[in-house]
Motif scaffolding. Structure first.
Motif, PDB file in Angstrom:
ATOM      1  N   LYS A  54       0.842  -1.208   0.000  1.00 38.68           N
ATOM      2  CA  LYS A  54       0.000   0.000   0.000  1.00 38.68           C
ATOM      3  C   LYS A  54       0.873   1.253   0.000  1.00 38.68           C
ATOM      4  N   SER A  58       0.884   4.036  -2.749  1.00 38.42           N
ATOM      5  CA  SER A  58       0.691   5.446  -2.376  1.00 38.42           C
ATOM      6  C   SER A  58       1.857   6.302  -2.860  1.00 38.42           C
ATOM      7  N   ARG A  59       3.065   5.795  -2.733  1.00 33.72           N
ATOM      8  CA  ARG A  59       4.236   6.534  -3.191  1.00 33.72           C
ATOM      9  C   ARG A  59       4.167   6.743  -4.702  1.00 33.72           C
ATOM     10  N   GLU A  61       1.439   6.755  -6.550  1.00 33.45           N
ATOM     11  CA  GLU A  61       0.362   7.705  -6.818  1.00 33.45           C
ATOM     12  C   GLU A  61       0.819   9.131  -6.513  1.00 33.45           C
ATOM     13  N   LYS A  62       1.539   9.281  -5.395  1.00 31.01           N
ATOM     14  CA  LYS A  62       2.040  10.600  -5.012  1.00 31.01           C
ATOM     15  C   LYS A  62       3.021  11.108  -6.068  1.00 31.01           C
TER      16      LYS A  62
END
Length: 159
Positions: A54, A58-59, A61-62
């Motif tokens: 996750k 998230s990284r 996506e960021k």
């Protein structure tokens, strides 16, 4: 040192009984605790892997959002740069048009003033010529005839 066979047999039997008692009363609870502990550890490892995945998602996506934001920022800057250049060019064009209008108005005004001055000078020359010619001739001629003479004189001098 002597070995007593009945003591050895008795000890072995006691040991086996102890093993059965331990197995019967403690094996299941200990195995249950060990299994729970093992499951807890496996769950923790699985959760850690899930959290790591996750976090990686998230990284990514960021990073993607950051990249998109930078691209969008560059686009916005370029768009406003083009708008600013267009506005600047419009201001310059308007200023040039207005300066041309002002120059043209000034030319027209100068031409008008020039014609007015020429007309005034001609009138004064005619009046002076009338006065001079009257004194020179010592007689009075009518004004229409006098003006005709002066205009002829100016025409000849002007050419």
């Amino acid at each position: 040192m002597s070995l007593h066979l009945p003591t050895i047999v008795f000890t072995i039997v006691n040991f086996i009984i102890l093993l059965f008692i331990l197995k019967y009363f403690f094996s299941k609870p200990v195995n249950k605790i060990l299994d729970e502990r093992k499951n807890g550890i496996n769950t923790s490892i699985k959760n850690a892997k899930d959290n790591e995945e996750k976090a990686e998602i998230s990284r990514k996506e960021k990073d993607q959002l950051l990249h998109e934001s930078r691209s969008k920022g560059r686009e916005i800057v370029e768009e406003y740069k083009v708008k600013a250049q267009n506005i600047s060019q419009e201001i310059i064009d308007d200023a040039k048009k207005e300066s041309n209008v002002i120059i043209e108005r000034t030319r027209v005004e100068i031409e008008r003033e020039k014609q007015k001055a020429e007309s005034e000078i001609k009138k004064q020359v005619i009046d002076l010529s009338l006065i001079l010619s009257e004194k020179a001739l010592e007689r009075h001629i009518d004004e229409a005839e006098h003006r005709k003479l002066i205009e002829d004189f100016i025409f000849k001098v002007g050419n």
